[in-house]
Design an enzyme around this catalytic site. Structure first.
Site, PDB file in Angstrom:
ATOM      1  N   PHE A  72       0.815  -1.220   0.000  1.00 20.64           N
ATOM      2  CA  PHE A  72       0.000   0.000   0.000  1.00 20.64           C
ATOM      3  C   PHE A  72       0.853   1.276   0.000  1.00 20.64           C
ATOM      4  O   PHE A  72       0.324   2.378   0.199  1.00 20.64           O
ATOM      5  CB  PHE A  72      -0.945  -0.003   1.211  1.00 20.64           C
ATOM      6  CG  PHE A  72      -0.256  -0.221   2.533  1.00 20.64           C
ATOM      7  CD1 PHE A  72       0.342   0.827   3.208  1.00 20.64           C
ATOM      8  CD2 PHE A  72      -0.209  -1.495   3.090  1.00 20.64           C
ATOM      9  CE1 PHE A  72       0.987   0.616   4.423  1.00 20.64           C
ATOM     10  CE2 PHE A  72       0.439  -1.710   4.309  1.00 20.64           C
ATOM     11  CZ  PHE A  72       1.035  -0.647   4.969  1.00 20.64           C
ATOM     12  N   ARG A 110       1.074   8.187  21.826  1.00 25.26           N
ATOM     13  CA  ARG A 110       0.684   6.949  21.115  1.00 25.26           C
ATOM     14  C   ARG A 110      -0.574   6.341  21.751  1.00 25.26           C
ATOM     15  O   ARG A 110      -1.441   5.822  21.057  1.00 25.26           O
ATOM     16  CB  ARG A 110       1.822   5.913  21.155  1.00 25.26           C
ATOM     17  CG  ARG A 110       2.991   6.182  20.237  1.00 25.26           C
ATOM     18  CD  ARG A 110       2.715   6.051  18.749  1.00 25.26           C
ATOM     19  NE  ARG A 110       2.386   4.729  18.275  1.00 25.26           N
ATOM     20  CZ  ARG A 110       2.362   4.385  16.981  1.00 25.26           C
ATOM     21  NH1 ARG A 110       2.661   5.271  16.041  1.00 25.26           N
ATOM     22  NH2 ARG A 110       2.036   3.189  16.607  1.00 25.26           N
ATOM     23  N   ARG A 115      -7.842   7.672  16.814  1.00 27.39           N
ATOM     24  CA  ARG A 115      -8.047   6.864  15.604  1.00 27.39           C
ATOM     25  C   ARG A 115      -9.345   6.070  15.678  1.00 27.39           C
ATOM     26  O   ARG A 115     -10.040   5.891  14.673  1.00 27.39           O
ATOM     27  CB  ARG A 115      -6.841   5.948  15.395  1.00 27.39           C
ATOM     28  CG  ARG A 115      -5.610   6.716  14.923  1.00 27.39           C
ATOM     29  CD  ARG A 115      -4.351   5.890  15.014  1.00 27.39           C
ATOM     30  NE  ARG A 115      -3.244   6.457  14.252  1.00 27.39           N
ATOM     31  CZ  ARG A 115      -2.038   5.932  14.199  1.00 27.39           C
ATOM     32  NH1 ARG A 115      -1.763   4.827  14.885  1.00 27.39           N
ATOM     33  NH2 ARG A 115      -1.083   6.489  13.479  1.00 27.39           N
ATOM     34  N   ASN A 168      -6.187   7.231   9.258  1.00 27.79           N
ATOM     35  CA  ASN A 168      -6.246   7.197  10.720  1.00 27.79           C
ATOM     36  C   ASN A 168      -5.914   8.538  11.378  1.00 27.79           C
ATOM     37  O   ASN A 168      -5.525   8.591  12.544  1.00 27.79           O
ATOM     38  CB  ASN A 168      -5.379   6.052  11.261  1.00 27.79           C
ATOM     39  CG  ASN A 168      -3.965   6.104  10.739  1.00 27.79           C
ATOM     40  OD1 ASN A 168      -3.551   7.093  10.138  1.00 27.79           O
ATOM     41  ND2 ASN A 168      -3.211   5.044  10.966  1.00 27.79           N
ATOM     42  N   HIS A 180      -0.566  10.996  12.890  1.00 31.27           N
ATOM     43  CA  HIS A 180       0.703  10.271  12.990  1.00 31.27           C
ATOM     44  C   HIS A 180       1.358  10.654  14.298  1.00 31.27           C
ATOM     45  O   HIS A 180       1.310  11.821  14.695  1.00 31.27           O
ATOM     46  CB  HIS A 180       1.645  10.646  11.833  1.00 31.27           C
ATOM     47  CG  HIS A 180       3.061  10.218  12.086  1.00 31.27           C
ATOM     48  ND1 HIS A 180       3.494   8.946  11.798  1.00 31.27           N
ATOM     49  CD2 HIS A 180       4.112  10.859  12.659  1.00 31.27           C
ATOM     50  CE1 HIS A 180       4.772   8.842  12.180  1.00 31.27           C
ATOM     51  NE2 HIS A 180       5.160   9.987  12.693  1.00 31.27           N
TER      52      HIS A 180
HETATM   53  P1  IDP Z   1       1.673   3.978  12.870  1.00 30.12           P
HETATM   54  O1  IDP Z   1       1.181   5.186  12.075  1.00 30.12           O
HETATM   55  O2  IDP Z   1       0.647   3.514  13.876  1.00 30.12           O
HETATM   56  O3  IDP Z   1       3.031   4.192  13.474  1.00 30.12           O
HETATM   57  P2  IDP Z   1       2.932   2.380  10.783  1.00 30.12           P
HETATM   58  O4  IDP Z   1       3.063   0.894  10.803  1.00 30.12           O
HETATM   59  O5  IDP Z   1       4.158   3.190  10.999  1.00 30.12           O
HETATM   60  O6  IDP Z   1       1.781   2.767  11.832  1.00 30.12           O
HETATM   61  O7  IDP Z   1       2.262   2.755   9.379  1.00 30.12           O
HETATM   62  C1  IDP Z   1       2.286   4.066   8.883  1.00 30.12           C
HETATM   63  C2  IDP Z   1       0.936   4.387   8.251  1.00 30.12           C
HETATM   64  O8  IDP Z   1       0.701   3.516   7.139  1.00 30.12           O
HETATM   65  C3  IDP Z   1      -0.277   4.140   9.166  1.00 30.12           C
HETATM   66  O9  IDP Z   1      -0.522   5.203  10.060  1.00 30.12           O
HETATM   67  C4  IDP Z   1      -1.382   3.954   8.157  1.00 30.12           C
HETATM   68  O10 IDP Z   1      -1.840   5.207   7.639  1.00 30.12           O
HETATM   69  C5  IDP Z   1      -0.667   3.183   7.039  1.00 30.12           C
HETATM   70  N1  IDP Z   1      -0.804   1.717   7.209  1.00 30.12           N
HETATM   71  C6  IDP Z   1      -0.105   0.941   8.079  1.00 30.12           C
HETATM   72  N2  IDP Z   1      -0.432  -0.351   7.961  1.00 30.12           N
HETATM   73  C7  IDP Z   1      -1.370  -0.392   6.987  1.00 30.12           C
HETATM   74  C8  IDP Z   1      -2.125  -1.489   6.380  1.00 30.12           C
HETATM   75  O11 IDP Z   1      -1.975  -2.678   6.732  1.00 30.12           O
HETATM   76  N3  IDP Z   1      -2.993  -1.134   5.407  1.00 30.12           N
HETATM   77  C9  IDP Z   1      -3.176   0.148   4.992  1.00 30.12           C
HETATM   78  N4  IDP Z   1      -2.502   1.184   5.516  1.00 30.12           N
HETATM   79  C10 IDP Z   1      -1.622   0.924   6.497  1.00 30.12           C
HETATM   80 MG    MG Z   2       4.869   4.463  12.546  1.00 28.35          MG
END
Ligand code: IDP
Ligand code: MG
Length: 166
Positions: free
Chosen positions: A59, A91, A108, A122, A125
């Site tokens: 993605f 967080r 979120r 979501n 960040h």
């Molecule tokens: P985080 O934002 O909770 O730290 P990360 O794993 O760093 O999560 O992922 C960055 C961003 O990528 C997420 O906030 C979300 O917008 C997107 N994302 C993460 N995992 C997925 C997924 O499995 N499907 C679609 N989008 C995802």
């Molecule tokens: Mg992250």
């Protein structure tokens, strides 16, 4: 408890849905200090650097379009929060990455959604750990944009004003 700092982005869906005030109100529950804030447009280069750790994900391209604002508004709000356990507190209030799995009382959980394309919109960040926070804060802000000294700086050469990250 360790004092630290964390990068927060209110993502384009948050701005499009006029959630800035709601998100900042939720974050104020942490009693942390806001030490930097700005509205920014995210270039492709900045987006790819910010999410460089995600580049092998299926993605990734959608994620880059999302953070650049292709689906909402072409802007984000970037902030640095600072104080005791800032990374952990923020967080917690953000909730899980997947907005449908996030506790409903988190930011979120309250405001996020998954699109039909499978992008997790979501809303927010927040840095995961101290290393990520340092990399991200230095990517998004110059030293003079932050009202406390959080990382070492050096004075730029005489042709440039102010400080740069050391
Ligand atoms: P985080 O934002 O909770 O730290 P990360 O794993 O760093 O999560 O992922 C960055 C961003 O990528 C997420 O906030 C979300 O917008 C997107 N994302 C993460 N995992 C997925 C997924 O499995 N499907 C679609 N989008 C995802
Ligand atoms: Mg992250």
């Amino acid at each position: 408890m360790k004092t630290n700092q964390t990068l927060i982005l209110i993502k384009p869906d948050g701005l499009k849905k006029s959630l800035t005030g709601n998100v900042l109100t939720r974050l104020s529950e942490t009693k942390l200090d806001i030490v930097a804030a700005k509205i920014a447009q995210v270039s492709k280069g900045l987006a790819e650097k910010h999410y460089s750790h995600m580049k092998d994900k299926p993605f990734f391209n959608e994620l880059i379009k999302y953070i650049m604002g292709d689906y909402h508004k072409k802007k984000v709000m970037a902030l640095v929060y600072w104080g005791p356990d800032a990374i952990k507190k923020v967080r917690e209030i953000c909730g899980s990455t997947n907005p449908e799995e996030a506790d409903t009382v988190t930011i979120r959980g309250q405001y996020g959604r998954i699109t039909t394309k499978g992008v997790y919109e979501n809303v927010i960040h927040a840095s995961t750990n101290e290393e990520e926070a340092e990399r991200e804060i230095k990517l998004w802000f110059e030293p003079n944009d932050i009202i406390v000294d959080i990382y070492p700086t050096k004075t730029a050469d005489i042709n440039k004003k102010g400080k740069t990250w050391a």
